[in-house]
Design a protein around this motif. Structure first.
Motif, mmCIF file in Angstrom:
data_model
loop_
_atom_site.group_PDB
_atom_site.id
_atom_site.type_symbol
_atom_site.label_atom_id
_atom_site.label_comp_id
_atom_site.label_asym_id
_atom_site.label_seq_id
_atom_site.Cartn_x
_atom_site.Cartn_y
_atom_site.Cartn_z
ATOM 1 N N THR A 91 -7.955 -16.108 2.243
ATOM 2 C CA THR A 91 -8.610 -14.951 1.647
ATOM 3 C C THR A 91 -8.544 -13.811 2.638
ATOM 4 O O THR A 91 -8.825 -14.000 3.823
ATOM 5 N N TRP A 92 -8.151 -12.631 2.136
ATOM 6 C CA TRP A 92 -8.177 -11.409 2.934
ATOM 7 C C TRP A 92 -9.326 -10.542 2.421
ATOM 8 O O TRP A 92 -9.426 -10.289 1.219
ATOM 9 N N TYR A 93 -10.185 -10.067 3.316
ATOM 10 C CA TYR A 93 -11.212 -9.087 3.004
ATOM 11 C C TYR A 93 -10.712 -7.781 3.610
ATOM 12 O O TYR A 93 -10.612 -7.671 4.840
ATOM 13 N N VAL A 94 -10.373 -6.816 2.770
ATOM 14 C CA VAL A 94 -9.555 -5.685 3.208
ATOM 15 C C VAL A 94 -10.241 -4.344 2.987
ATOM 16 O O VAL A 94 -10.881 -4.115 1.956
ATOM 17 N N THR A 95 -10.076 -3.475 3.963
ATOM 18 C CA THR A 95 -10.235 -2.038 3.775
ATOM 19 C C THR A 95 -8.826 -1.497 3.955
ATOM 20 O O THR A 95 -8.271 -1.549 5.044
ATOM 21 N N GLY A 96 -8.233 -1.055 2.842
ATOM 22 C CA GLY A 96 -6.807 -0.737 2.813
ATOM 23 C C GLY A 96 -6.499 0.670 3.245
ATOM 24 O O GLY A 96 -7.395 1.442 3.527
ATOM 25 N N PRO A 97 -5.217 0.922 3.321
ATOM 26 C CA PRO A 97 -4.144 0.355 2.517
ATOM 27 C C PRO A 97 -3.424 -0.821 3.190
ATOM 28 O O PRO A 97 -3.375 -0.907 4.415
ATOM 29 N N VAL A 98 -2.904 -1.712 2.340
ATOM 30 C CA VAL A 98 -1.983 -2.751 2.772
ATOM 31 C C VAL A 98 -0.841 -2.821 1.756
ATOM 32 O O VAL A 98 -0.980 -2.362 0.616
ATOM 33 N N LEU A 99 0.279 -3.375 2.179
ATOM 34 C CA LEU A 99 1.446 -3.549 1.313
ATOM 35 C C LEU A 99 1.514 -5.020 0.916
ATOM 36 O O LEU A 99 1.558 -5.890 1.774
ATOM 37 N N LEU A 100 1.513 -5.277 -0.394
ATOM 38 C CA LEU A 100 1.555 -6.637 -0.914
ATOM 39 C C LEU A 100 2.701 -6.766 -1.901
ATOM 40 O O LEU A 100 2.844 -5.939 -2.800
ATOM 41 N N GLY A 101 3.497 -7.797 -1.743
ATOM 42 C CA GLY A 101 4.564 -8.073 -2.692
ATOM 43 C C GLY A 101 4.108 -9.082 -3.723
ATOM 44 O O GLY A 101 3.445 -10.059 -3.393
ATOM 45 N N PHE A 102 4.456 -8.821 -4.976
ATOM 46 C CA PHE A 102 4.112 -9.728 -6.068
ATOM 47 C C PHE A 102 5.382 -10.183 -6.771
ATOM 48 O O PHE A 102 6.228 -9.363 -7.125
ATOM 49 N N ARG A 103 5.498 -11.503 -6.965
ATOM 50 C CA ARG A 103 6.564 -12.073 -7.782
ATOM 51 C C ARG A 103 6.156 -11.985 -9.248
ATOM 52 O O ARG A 103 4.974 -11.786 -9.565
ATOM 53 N N GLU A 104 7.113 -12.176 -10.131
ATOM 54 C CA GLU A 104 6.844 -12.230 -11.564
ATOM 55 C C GLU A 104 5.820 -13.318 -11.867
ATOM 56 O O GLU A 104 5.959 -14.452 -11.412
ATOM 57 N N ASN A 105 4.768 -12.955 -12.604
ATOM 58 C CA ASN A 105 3.727 -13.903 -13.037
ATOM 59 C C ASN A 105 3.105 -14.677 -11.882
ATOM 60 O O ASN A 105 2.817 -15.865 -12.003
ATOM 61 N N ALA A 106 2.880 -14.010 -10.761
ATOM 62 C CA ALA A 106 2.337 -14.700 -9.591
ATOM 63 C C ALA A 106 1.113 -13.997 -9.021
ATOM 64 O O ALA A 106 0.887 -13.993 -7.823
ATOM 65 N N GLY A 107 0.320 -13.389 -9.902
ATOM 66 C CA GLY A 107 -0.887 -12.736 -9.419
ATOM 67 C C GLY A 107 -1.443 -11.745 -10.404
ATOM 68 O O GLY A 107 -1.012 -11.675 -11.559
ATOM 69 N N THR A 108 -2.389 -10.959 -9.926
ATOM 70 C CA THR A 108 -3.101 -10.033 -10.791
ATOM 71 C C THR A 108 -2.410 -8.681 -10.957
ATOM 72 O O THR A 108 -2.874 -7.859 -11.734
ATOM 73 N N LEU A 109 -1.317 -8.446 -10.232
ATOM 74 C CA LEU A 109 -0.519 -7.238 -10.435
ATOM 75 C C LEU A 109 0.871 -7.650 -10.900
ATOM 76 O O LEU A 109 1.334 -8.748 -10.571
ATOM 77 N N PRO A 110 1.549 -6.785 -11.630
ATOM 78 C CA PRO A 110 2.924 -7.103 -12.039
ATOM 79 C C PRO A 110 3.856 -7.192 -10.833
ATOM 80 O O PRO A 110 3.522 -6.754 -9.728
ATOM 81 N N LYS A 111 5.024 -7.750 -11.062
ATOM 82 C CA LYS A 111 6.043 -7.837 -10.012
ATOM 83 C C LYS A 111 6.229 -6.461 -9.377
ATOM 84 O O LYS A 111 6.278 -5.446 -10.067
#
Length: 130
Positions: free
Chosen positions: A74-94
Protein backbone atom coordinates in the motif's frame (compact mmCIF):
# COMPACT_ATOMS: atom_id res chain seq x y z
CA UNK A 1 7.31 -0.67 -23.13
CA UNK A 2 5.88 -2.23 -26.27
CA UNK A 3 2.86 -0.83 -28.09
CA UNK A 4 -0.32 -1.66 -26.20
CA UNK A 5 1.33 -2.32 -22.84
CA UNK A 6 0.47 1.10 -21.38
CA UNK A 7 -0.06 3.39 -24.39
CA UNK A 8 -1.31 2.34 -27.83
CA UNK A 9 2.24 2.94 -29.12
CA UNK A 10 5.68 1.91 -27.89
CA UNK A 11 6.84 4.26 -25.16
CA UNK A 12 9.95 4.85 -23.05
CA UNK A 13 9.97 6.49 -19.62
CA UNK A 14 13.33 7.67 -18.30
CA UNK A 15 14.23 9.94 -15.38
CA UNK A 16 15.87 13.24 -16.27
CA UNK A 17 15.91 14.40 -12.63
CA UNK A 18 16.04 11.77 -9.90
CA UNK A 19 16.64 13.12 -6.41
CA UNK A 20 14.35 10.65 -4.66
CA UNK A 21 15.44 9.68 -1.18
CA UNK A 22 14.31 6.59 0.72
CA UNK A 23 14.12 6.05 4.47
CA UNK A 24 13.43 2.56 5.81
CA UNK A 25 11.24 3.04 8.88
CA UNK A 26 10.58 -0.57 9.83
CA UNK A 27 11.81 -3.99 8.71
CA UNK A 28 10.63 -7.57 9.04
CA UNK A 29 12.72 -9.95 11.21
CA UNK A 30 14.58 -11.14 8.07
CA UNK A 31 15.62 -7.55 7.29
CA UNK A 32 13.19 -7.03 4.40
CA UNK A 33 11.55 -3.59 4.42
CA UNK A 34 8.11 -3.33 6.02
CA UNK A 35 7.61 0.45 5.83
CA UNK A 36 9.60 2.95 3.75
CA UNK A 37 9.24 6.65 3.04
CA UNK A 38 10.09 8.04 -0.41
CA UNK A 39 10.37 11.76 -1.24
CA UNK A 40 12.23 14.07 -3.60
CA UNK A 41 12.27 15.44 -7.11
CA UNK A 42 11.53 12.97 -9.92
CA UNK A 43 11.00 14.28 -13.43
CA UNK A 44 10.55 11.72 -16.21
CA UNK A 45 10.83 12.10 -19.96
CA UNK A 46 8.11 10.15 -21.76
CA UNK A 47 8.91 9.34 -25.40
CA UNK A 48 6.64 7.94 -28.08
CA UNK A 49 9.09 5.56 -29.79
CA UNK A 50 7.09 5.58 -33.03
CA UNK A 51 6.94 9.36 -33.57
CA UNK A 52 9.70 10.70 -31.32
CA UNK A 53 7.24 13.00 -29.50
CA UNK A 54 8.30 13.71 -25.92
CA UNK A 55 6.80 15.17 -22.80
CA UNK A 56 7.94 15.57 -19.21
CA UNK A 57 6.05 14.16 -16.26
CA UNK A 58 6.61 15.50 -12.75
CA UNK A 59 6.37 12.56 -10.33
CA UNK A 60 7.88 14.37 -7.34
CA UNK A 61 5.42 13.15 -4.73
CA UNK A 62 5.94 11.71 -1.28
CA UNK A 63 4.84 8.20 -0.36
CA UNK A 64 4.79 5.98 2.69
CA UNK A 65 4.98 2.41 1.35
CA UNK A 66 3.83 -0.53 3.47
CA UNK A 67 4.99 -3.93 2.16
CA UNK A 68 3.19 -7.15 3.06
CA UNK A 69 4.68 -10.63 3.11
CA UNK A 70 2.29 -11.83 0.35
CA UNK A 71 3.87 -9.40 -2.15
CA UNK A 72 1.11 -6.81 -1.93
CA UNK A 73 1.76 -3.25 -0.78
CA UNK A 74 0.00 0.00 0.00
CA UNK A 75 1.23 3.47 -0.90
CA UNK A 76 -0.06 6.47 1.10
CA UNK A 77 0.70 9.33 -1.26
CA UNK A 78 0.81 13.08 -1.51
CA UNK A 79 1.33 13.31 -5.25
CA UNK A 80 2.14 13.65 -8.01
CA UNK A 81 3.39 10.17 -8.89
CA UNK A 82 3.53 8.33 -12.22
CA UNK A 83 1.66 5.01 -12.29
CA UNK A 84 1.36 2.61 -15.20
CA UNK A 85 -1.83 0.63 -15.65
CA UNK A 86 -2.28 -2.49 -17.78
CA UNK A 87 -5.58 -3.28 -19.46
CA UNK A 88 -8.17 -4.33 -16.84
CA UNK A 89 -5.60 -4.21 -14.04
CA UNK A 90 -6.87 -1.50 -11.73
CA UNK A 91 -9.13 1.43 -11.13
CA UNK A 92 -7.82 3.51 -14.05
CA UNK A 93 -7.83 2.53 -17.72
CA UNK A 94 -4.66 1.35 -19.43
CA UNK A 95 -2.12 4.17 -19.59
CA UNK A 96 0.66 6.09 -17.88
CA UNK A 97 -1.05 8.23 -15.29
CA UNK A 98 0.15 11.22 -13.32
CA UNK A 99 -1.91 11.08 -10.14
CA UNK A 100 -1.80 14.19 -7.99
CA UNK A 101 -3.28 15.09 -4.64
CA UNK A 102 -3.76 12.85 -1.61
CA UNK A 103 -4.62 9.21 -2.18
CA UNK A 104 -3.92 5.58 -1.36
CA UNK A 105 -2.83 2.92 -3.85
CA UNK A 106 -3.33 -0.76 -3.04
CA UNK A 107 -1.10 -3.07 -5.11
CA UNK A 108 -2.03 -6.73 -5.39
CA UNK A 109 0.79 -9.30 -5.55
CA UNK A 110 0.37 -9.16 -9.38
CA UNK A 111 0.57 -5.32 -9.33
CA UNK A 112 -3.09 -4.63 -10.08
CA UNK A 113 -3.72 -1.19 -8.59
CA UNK A 114 -6.71 0.21 -6.71
CA UNK A 115 -6.60 3.96 -6.11
CA UNK A 116 -8.68 5.57 -3.37
CA UNK A 117 -8.62 9.35 -3.85
CA UNK A 118 -9.05 11.69 -0.91
CA UNK A 119 -8.76 14.57 -3.35
CA UNK A 120 -6.73 15.08 -6.48
CA UNK A 121 -6.43 14.68 -10.22
CA UNK A 122 -5.45 12.09 -12.81
CA UNK A 123 -3.93 12.67 -16.24
CA UNK A 124 -2.96 10.06 -18.84
CA UNK A 125 0.49 11.09 -20.12
CA UNK A 126 0.00 8.85 -23.20
CA UNK A 127 -2.24 11.63 -24.57
CA UNK A 128 0.66 14.12 -24.32
CA UNK A 129 2.85 12.19 -26.75
CA UNK A 130 0.20 10.65 -29.03
Amino acid sequence: MPAGARCEFAVRVEPIVDEVRKLTIETYPDGAPKRELFTGALINRVTNLETGATSTADASGTALVVYRTDGSMTWYVTGPVLLGFRENAGTLPKGLWIVGGRFRVEFSPTYDKTITMLHGTTHNVCTDVD
